[in-house]
Design an enzyme around this catalytic site. Structure first.
Site, PDB file in Angstrom:
ATOM      1  N   TYR A   1      -2.471  35.951 -18.316  1.00  0.00           N
ATOM      2  CA  TYR A   1      -3.921  36.438 -17.842  1.00  0.00           C
ATOM      3  C   TYR A   1      -4.802  35.238 -17.848  1.00  0.00           C
ATOM      4  O   TYR A   1      -5.429  34.864 -16.933  1.00  0.00           O
ATOM      5  CB  TYR A   1      -4.375  37.465 -18.327  1.00  0.00           C
ATOM      6  CG  TYR A   1      -5.464  38.184 -17.753  1.00  0.00           C
ATOM      7  CD1 TYR A   1      -5.524  39.200 -16.664  1.00  0.00           C
ATOM      8  CD2 TYR A   1      -6.751  38.050 -18.004  1.00  0.00           C
ATOM      9  CE1 TYR A   1      -6.619  39.910 -16.176  1.00  0.00           C
ATOM     10  CE2 TYR A   1      -7.786  38.492 -17.455  1.00  0.00           C
ATOM     11  CZ  TYR A   1      -7.711  39.451 -16.502  1.00  0.00           C
ATOM     12  OH  TYR A   1      -9.113  39.996 -15.831  1.00  0.00           O
TER      13      TYR A   1
ATOM     14  N   SER B   1     -12.501  35.895 -14.275  1.00  0.00           N
ATOM     15  CA  SER B   1     -12.942  36.730 -15.564  1.00  0.00           C
ATOM     16  C   SER B   1     -13.449  35.841 -16.461  1.00  0.00           C
ATOM     17  O   SER B   1     -13.380  34.493 -16.323  1.00  0.00           O
ATOM     18  CB  SER B   1     -11.588  37.225 -15.903  1.00  0.00           C
ATOM     19  OG  SER B   1     -11.818  37.778 -17.221  1.00  0.00           O
TER      20      SER B   1
HETATM   21  P1  NAD Z   1      -7.828  47.903 -11.066  1.00  0.00           P
HETATM   22  O1  NAD Z   1      -6.455  47.931 -11.683  1.00  0.00           O
HETATM   23  O2  NAD Z   1      -8.820  48.990 -11.087  1.00  0.00           O
HETATM   24  O3  NAD Z   1      -7.758  47.498  -9.555  1.00  0.00           O
HETATM   25  C1  NAD Z   1      -6.859  46.382  -9.392  1.00  0.00           C
HETATM   26  C2  NAD Z   1      -6.530  46.590  -7.916  1.00  0.00           C
HETATM   27  O4  NAD Z   1      -5.544  45.520  -7.528  1.00  0.00           O
HETATM   28  C3  NAD Z   1      -5.895  47.775  -7.366  1.00  0.00           C
HETATM   29  O5  NAD Z   1      -6.605  48.036  -5.980  1.00  0.00           O
HETATM   30  C4  NAD Z   1      -4.543  47.572  -7.321  1.00  0.00           C
HETATM   31  O6  NAD Z   1      -3.758  48.565  -6.473  1.00  0.00           O
HETATM   32  C5  NAD Z   1      -4.352  46.268  -6.917  1.00  0.00           C
HETATM   33  N1  NAD Z   1      -3.300  45.495  -7.046  1.00  0.00           N
HETATM   34  C6  NAD Z   1      -2.413  45.458  -8.166  1.00  0.00           C
HETATM   35  N2  NAD Z   1      -1.460  44.682  -8.153  1.00  0.00           N
HETATM   36  C7  NAD Z   1      -1.065  44.680  -6.755  1.00  0.00           C
HETATM   37  C8  NAD Z   1      -0.351  43.792  -5.677  1.00  0.00           C
HETATM   38  N3  NAD Z   1       0.876  43.508  -6.283  1.00  0.00           N
HETATM   39  N4  NAD Z   1      -0.681  43.663  -4.459  1.00  0.00           N
HETATM   40  C9  NAD Z   1      -1.748  44.132  -4.068  1.00  0.00           C
HETATM   41  N5  NAD Z   1      -2.844  45.063  -4.970  1.00  0.00           N
HETATM   42  C10 NAD Z   1      -2.388  44.992  -5.926  1.00  0.00           C
HETATM   43  O7  NAD Z   1      -8.555  46.707 -11.877  1.00  0.00           O
HETATM   44  P2  NAD Z   1      -9.741  45.854 -12.153  1.00  0.00           P
HETATM   45  O8  NAD Z   1     -10.256  45.974 -13.253  1.00  0.00           O
HETATM   46  O9  NAD Z   1     -10.889  46.334 -11.073  1.00  0.00           O
HETATM   47  O10 NAD Z   1      -9.445  44.311 -11.478  1.00  0.00           O
HETATM   48  C11 NAD Z   1      -9.996  43.850 -10.361  1.00  0.00           C
HETATM   49  C12 NAD Z   1      -9.733  42.145 -10.595  1.00  0.00           C
HETATM   50  O11 NAD Z   1     -10.906  42.158 -11.644  1.00  0.00           O
HETATM   51  C13 NAD Z   1      -8.614  41.679 -11.318  1.00  0.00           C
HETATM   52  O12 NAD Z   1      -8.515  40.450 -10.686  1.00  0.00           O
HETATM   53  C14 NAD Z   1      -9.079  41.641 -12.896  1.00  0.00           C
HETATM   54  O13 NAD Z   1      -8.584  40.748 -13.462  1.00  0.00           O
HETATM   55  C15 NAD Z   1     -10.660  41.209 -12.786  1.00  0.00           C
HETATM   56  N6  NAD Z   1     -11.421  41.508 -13.938  1.00  0.00           N
HETATM   57  C16 NAD Z   1     -11.318  42.696 -14.480  1.00  0.00           C
HETATM   58  C17 NAD Z   1     -11.943  43.045 -15.584  1.00  0.00           C
HETATM   59  C18 NAD Z   1     -12.321  44.335 -16.129  1.00  0.00           C
HETATM   60  O14 NAD Z   1     -12.751  44.575 -17.441  1.00  0.00           O
HETATM   61  N7  NAD Z   1     -11.901  45.485 -15.616  1.00  0.00           N
HETATM   62  C19 NAD Z   1     -12.801  41.842 -16.323  1.00  0.00           C
HETATM   63  C20 NAD Z   1     -12.644  40.785 -15.617  1.00  0.00           C
HETATM   64  C21 NAD Z   1     -11.844  40.486 -14.567  1.00  0.00           C
END
Ligand code: NAD
Length: 260
Positions: free
Chosen positions: A155, A142
């Site tokens: 985080y 991130s």
């Molecule tokens: P999201 O909530 O849409 O997806 C998260 C995914 O992780 C889902 O498929 C969920 O089922 C899965 N998950 C959660 N806990 C779990 C567990 N214990 N075991 C297995 N699967 C699990 O979120 P997202 O925004 O797509 O995030 C995905 C990644 O991107 C994360 O690592 C997040 O930190 C990172 N990220 C997101 C953003 C943003 O703005 N959305 C920005 C930077 C980084």
């Protein structure tokens, strides 16, 4: 480009993980999905792209379930060639109010899971290509792997850790065909971020549109969300031959967030 390769994407039932899985499927890779909630819809979306698809519901906070998932993928497709460590959760609170069990869960899911999946994927990657090695490890960190925001201690700590793990993994394998890099998105409008928009809307009595504008305006100079499709395209590049010598980078796609 990725025909015959197998990609395992953790946390790919939703959001960024699903976007990356689709982009890799479009390049011909077999896909192993993981994550909570409905897996049938995402499986159908991947199959519609002509890719072979499987799913394992490992809880990424549990090392024994990660071991079972990696063994399952190897049994189904031979080995994992591309590992995308993406599963992640968020919790927002000041340090003195941060629930210790939320800290532990974020470190386990956002950081330790990447270590476990990586250590289990590496031996087969290093043995691939007649012992010369071929593999791609992509860690979805991130912009919070590079800079901090208040109220996100676990985080930010986990994501800085992911960037560190990325660099060490890249260095240890630098003379092989196995690369490891991190992707550092700014705001992406997924369920993880919609929860933060909702919290802002409720706290400040704003509409969804006003809260979204405020959220973007605080951090992201472009005032645009990065999309899962854009992140998928970056993952495809990191899997390409052109990226053979891209090693240990933390590549932000953040609308200028970290440039400030
Ligand atoms: P999201 O909530 O849409 O997806 C998260 C995914 O992780 C889902 O498929 C969920 O089922 C899965 N998950 C959660 N806990 C779990 C567990 N214990 N075991 C297995 N699967 C699990 O979120 P997202 O925004 O797509 O995030 C995905 C990644 O991107 C994360 O690592 C997040 O930190 C990172 N990220 C997101 C953003 C943003 O703005 N959305 C920005 C930077 C980084």
């Amino acid at each position: 480009m990725l025909k015959g390769k197998t990609a395992l994407v953790t946390g790919s039932t939703s959001g960024i993980g699903l976007g990356i899985a689709k982009a890799l499927a479009q390049q011909g890779a077999n896909i192993v999905l993981n994550g909570f909630g409905d897996a049938e819809g995402p499986k159908r979306e991947i199959a519609a792209l002509g890719a072979q698809v499987d799913y394992h519901g490992a809880d990424m906070s549990r090392p024994n379930e990660i071991e079972a998932m990696m063994a399952h993928a190897a049994q189904r497709f031979g080995r994992v060639d591309i590992l995308v460590n993406n599963a992640g959760i968020q919790h927002v609170a000041r340090v003195e109010n941060f629930p210790p069990e939320r800290w532990d869960a974020i470190i386990a899911i956002n950081l330790s899971s990447a270590f476990h999946a990586t250590r289990l994927a590496l031996p087969a990657m290093l043995a691939a290509n007649h012992g010369k090695g071929w593999g791609r490890i992509i860690n979805v960190a991130s912009v919070h792997g590079l800079v901090a925001s208040a109220e996100k201690s676990a985080y930010v700590a986990a994501k800085h850790g992911v960037v560190g793990l990325t660099k060490v993994t890249a260095l240890e394998n630098a003379t092989t065909g196995v690369t490891c890099n991190a992707i550092c998105p700014g705001w992406v409008l997924t369920p993880l971020v919609q929860k933060q928009v909702d919290a802002k809307a409720q706290a400040l009595k704003l509409s969804n549109a006003e809260a979204t504008k405020l959220l973007l305006g605080e951090k992201e100079p472009s005032l645009q969300f990065t999309t899962p499709e854009e992140l998928g395209a970056l993952a495809v590049f990191l899997c390409s031959a052109a990226a053979d010598n891209v090693r240990g980078v933390a590549w932000n796609m953040d609308g200028g967030w970290a440039a400030q």
